[in-house]
Design an enzyme around this catalytic site. Structure first.
Site, short mmCIF file in Angstrom:
data_model
loop_
_atom_site.label_atom_id
_atom_site.label_comp_id
_atom_site.label_asym_id
_atom_site.label_seq_id
_atom_site.Cartn_x
_atom_site.Cartn_y
_atom_site.Cartn_z
N GLU A 14 7.28 16.46 9.43
CA GLU A 14 6.16 16.53 8.48
C GLU A 14 5.80 15.09 8.17
OE1 GLU A 14 4.15 16.00 5.41
OE2 GLU A 14 5.80 16.82 4.22
N CYS B 182 1.56 12.66 0.94
CA CYS B 182 1.15 12.76 2.34
C CYS B 182 -0.13 13.57 2.51
CB CYS B 182 2.28 13.38 3.17
SG CYS B 182 2.87 14.96 2.56
N LYS C 115 20.07 12.58 4.29
CA LYS C 115 19.94 11.18 3.90
C LYS C 115 18.68 11.02 3.05
CE LYS C 115 17.89 7.57 5.41
NZ LYS C 115 17.61 6.78 4.17
N GLU D 215 -3.47 5.78 6.81
CA GLU D 215 -2.93 6.28 5.56
C GLU D 215 -2.56 5.10 4.67
OE1 GLU D 215 0.15 9.81 4.35
OE2 GLU D 215 0.84 8.35 5.83
#
Length: 795
Positions: free
Chosen positions: A266, A300, A192, A397
């Protein structure tokens, strides 16, 4: 402006990429895309579509099918049907398909790069020169792994049907990271793509058709978060591989806890970019441009926290501001542009909100005086200075072109600041001293460390995080292992459910025991010392015929807390040399051998003479094996196609909570604790409830074997009660749970808080006397995490 004026000002003129071929491709598809299931295009079962747009203009690009649970079910059934056929192919045949996928990506590279840029908003130079070449590289590399599968992974088998969910920041590259190793290992896939950026995944589906990839091997279902949720929850998926936010990763961990799905995550990062006073500052600034402003900071592993040695802070900040002033923001299809568009309005709003909050908390904001487009979703390169280490912009983040800076004085302070986060994905160290660089790199809690470089990525080198940046690796041999498991394990029988735990501690008070029958009372073992249980209660230990053999302390939450504290203080065990750890384990085996008969005699009361003798003898051999492994399960040096080497280091995970199997009290303990110790971890162990009295013999052995106090801590009690406390404790880095199915599910469910690694038998029976099942690399791989340290060379 004339050529002469351009020469004087050095202003870039527009260099637009021709999007004609890509737009023509979209038009040939009628700008509407269905799901790719079973090798054909299938309309969404609910008939729903959603629009994907160009973030640089706001214009609609195409309509894409909205996936439903029925669509996911159809895709999983197609993948399951294709699995035996894909498995039946030779390794060479699967390798050829991967090779042809790489070739076809190269043939369509320009169209794919433009499509990625239109859909995502990243500069065309990045899509063209970074993303698409790496996509092809992944399929080429994994064609090699497919060819060598039987030779390099003997005894391993494919997991089965893999559910994969990828993010929007590197849409096609993340697809390659996921699909290439899965197919090379012999799995079939349902993928997906991200809701914001589905188009290159659908273009890849068309490539699968073009090369004649067997139907059902790759299935792509588009949609929003509900589509991904349906994939995660589907009962016929054997593994979920997810890249995305830590919040969603935590939700997936919780959703899969009660299943037997393997999981690799991850997740997010808040990567430190550490600059020492002896660094080449101009090179560091160029590295910083790639580290935080690549893909508009929507990376990331972005170097979003700048840590500068105090003596060079002002000079470095001046150089950074000067360089930021040259960054160009604009249309992503312009080849002279450095900063493209933010992927979506919701992401742009988040960036703006966090920057405002950082300023409110005391940060000084400086933004590059770049000309901003009047249309589309753009945010200027931003520098936040005077940031406090606890500020939201230093901890959360941001996922945008925002750099938070702070200072340090000493290397130890730099390490402390760098590790002051829940994340642990990547880090950069800049220094002309290789001694200092590697010294610091070894102390950073990060899965990837770049020395005097940044964002170096290659499929031959594993990538993945520590702590709340997730677990599992993508790339390298360790990335292949994420899609394989021991063949024997797949067919192992289920363990019966264990006897229910008494309702409360008081029901097993020592006062209720037959005092005349008590042989001994065993204490807990915490910090290298015997300790009475905080509860003040004990548990009866009886033989199979009901004879009372003795009592063991009934540990509780406080005992676990004390054991964890002792284990953390003994972290120096992981810093000892592997040779020294081996010596301690050899000595431990020697001491067990000397007490073979008396330990066998006492153990026999619980498991019988034959099993007791076998457990002691096999335990001695097992300890010897892990003593041997201690200085041999080391890393590797990778040779990526750059002027770098990547040093892959097997590092201890940290503090590991271990719940031992019931039926083999001594051998089960040794089979789990020894690999944990050999790798340099510390442990809190809940021994078998069948015969926890073995603890008395064990702590006597540890006391006489030079094992540092706290390296192993033993808390006796009921596993189902102690498991929750261990799994929820934020200072426990991993849980090993080898019991029935209920405990395996509970271990995963309770440990979602800090996303600690979980290794369980999934309620399956393991023959602890069988070396092939109960010893070796499989256990050591779970006792370590791989850190890749990239070091450049040459002038």
């Amino acid at each position: 402006m004339s050529i002469a004026e351009n020469f004087i000002t050095m202003e870039y003129g527009p260099a637009p990429e021709d999007a004609k071929e890509t737009l023509s491709w979209l038009d040939r598809h009628g700008r509407r895309f269905d799901h790719f299931i079973g090798g054909t295009w299938q309309k969404p079962s609910a008939g729903a579509y959603f629009d994907t747009g160009d973030p640089s203009s706001g214009d609609k690009i195409a309509s894409v099918a909205q996936g439903s649970p029925a669509d996911i079910d159809a895709a999983v059934r197609a993948a399951r049907s294709a699995f035996p056929k894909w498995q039946a192919l030779t390794a060479h045949a699967r390798a050829r398909y991967l090779y042809v996928l790489a070739r076809q990506v190269q043939k369509h590279s320009r169209r794919l790069a433009v499509l990625e840029t239109i859909d995502n908003g990243k500069p065309i130079r990045e899509s063209r020169d970074l993303d698409i070449p790496l996509v092809a590289r992944h399929f080429y590399h994994h064609a090699g792994w497919a060819q060598l599968l039987d030779q390099e992974f003997p005894g391993y088998a494919a997991c089965g049907v893999i559910g994969q969910i990828i993010p929007w920041n590197f849409p096609l590259l993340m697809l390659a990271w996921k699909i290439a190793p899965a197919l090379a290992a012999g799995n079939t896939v349902v993928l997906k793509p991200a809701e914001f950026t589905p188009l290159t995944a659908l273009a890849f589906a068309e490539i699968c058709q073009e090369i004649g990839l067997p139907a059902g091997v790759v299935n792509i279902v588009t949609g929003d978060g509900t589509t991904g949720e349906a994939l995660v929850q589907h009962p016929d998926v054997n593994k979920i591989a997810f890249t995305g936010s830590t919040e969603v990763g935590r939700a997936i961990r919780g959703a899969t806890a009660a299943s037997h799905k393997r999981l690799s995550l991850e997740l997010g990062g808040k990567s430190p970019f550490i600059v020492f006073e002896d660094a080449d500052l101009d090179s560091a600034v160029e590295g910083l441009v790639d580290g935080i402003w690549l893909n508009q900071g929507q990376v990331c592993c972005a170097g979003s926290r700048l840590l500068m040695q105090e003596s060079i802070a002002e000079v470095l900040l001046g150089k950074i501001r000067d360089r930021m002033s040259t960054l160009r923001v604009g249309s992503p299809l312009d080849k002279s542009i450095d900063i493209g568009a933010i992927v979506a309005r919701v992401q742009l709003d988040r960036i703006q909100r966090l920057v405002e909050q950082g300023v409110a908390e005391g940060a000084t904001c400086w933004q590059a005086p770049a000309a901003m487009p009047t249309k589309g979703l753009f945010f200027p390169p931003t520098l936040l200075s005077n940031v406090h280490p606890t500020s939201i912009v230093a901890q959360q983040e941001i996922f945008g072109p925002v750099l938070a800076s702070m200072t340090f004085r000493t290397p130890s302070e730099a390490v402390e600041l760098a590790n002051n986060t829940v994340y642990g994905l990547a880090a950069c160290v800049w220094s002309e001293s290789i001694n200092l660089s590697l010294h610091v790199a070894a102390q950073l809690k990060a899965g990837v460390v770049w020395v005097n470089c940044t964002n170096m990525l290659d499929t031959a080198c594993g990538f993945g995080g520590y702590r709340e940046s997730g677990y599992g690796r993508e790339g390298g041999k360790e990335g292949m292992l994420e899609y394989l498991e021991p063949a024997w394990f797949q067919n192992a029988p289920r363990l019966p459910s264990s006897t229910p735990t008494p309702a409360n501690d008081q029901s097993v008070s020592a006062s209720s025991a037959d005092v005349n029958a008590i042989d001994r009372t065993v204490k807990l073992y915490i910090g290298g010392k015997q300790a009475r249980p905080d509860s003040g209660y004990s548990m009866e230990v009886r033989s199979p015929n009901g004879q009372l053999l003795g009592e063991a302390g009934l540990g509780n939450r406080k005992d676990i807390r004390n054991a964890v504290e002792a284990a953390r203080k003994a972290g120096g065990w992981g810093k000892t040399t592997a040779h020294n750890r081996a010596q301690v384990l050899y000595y431990f085996a020697e001491n067990l051998s000397q007490r073979r008969e008396e330990i066998s005699y006492r153990l026999a009361a619980a498991v019988g003479e034959a099993q007791a003798a076998a457990e002691v003898n096999t335990s001695i051999e097992r300890i010897f094996s892990y003593a041997a492994w201690a200085d041999k399960f080391d890393g590797a040096v990778h040779n990526p196609p750059f002027r770098n080497i990547a040093i892959a280091m097997n590092e201890p995970i940290g503090t590991v909570g271990i719940l031992c199997p019931q039926a083999e009290p001594l051998l089960g303990f040794m089979s789990l604790v020894m690999p944990v110790l050999a790798a340099g971890n510390t442990a809190i162990v809940v021994p078998s409830e069948t015969y926890p009295l073995i603890t008395a013999d064990l702590y006597q052995l540890f006391d006489t074997s030079d094992l540092p106090g706290g390296a192993v801590n033993i808390v006796t009690g009921y596993a189902s009660q102690l498991l929750k406390t261990l799994a929820e404790h934020d200072d426990v880095d991993a849980i090993w749970c080898f019991g029935d199915e209920a405990n395996a599910s509970a271990a995963k469910s309770f440990s979602t808080g800090n996303l600690k690694q979980v290794f369980t038998n999934e309620g399956r029976a393991i023959d602890w006397f069988d070396v092939k099942q109960a010893e070796g690399r499989w256990f050591l791989q779970h006792a370590t995490q791989v850190k890749n340290v990239w070091v450049p060379y040459g002038e």
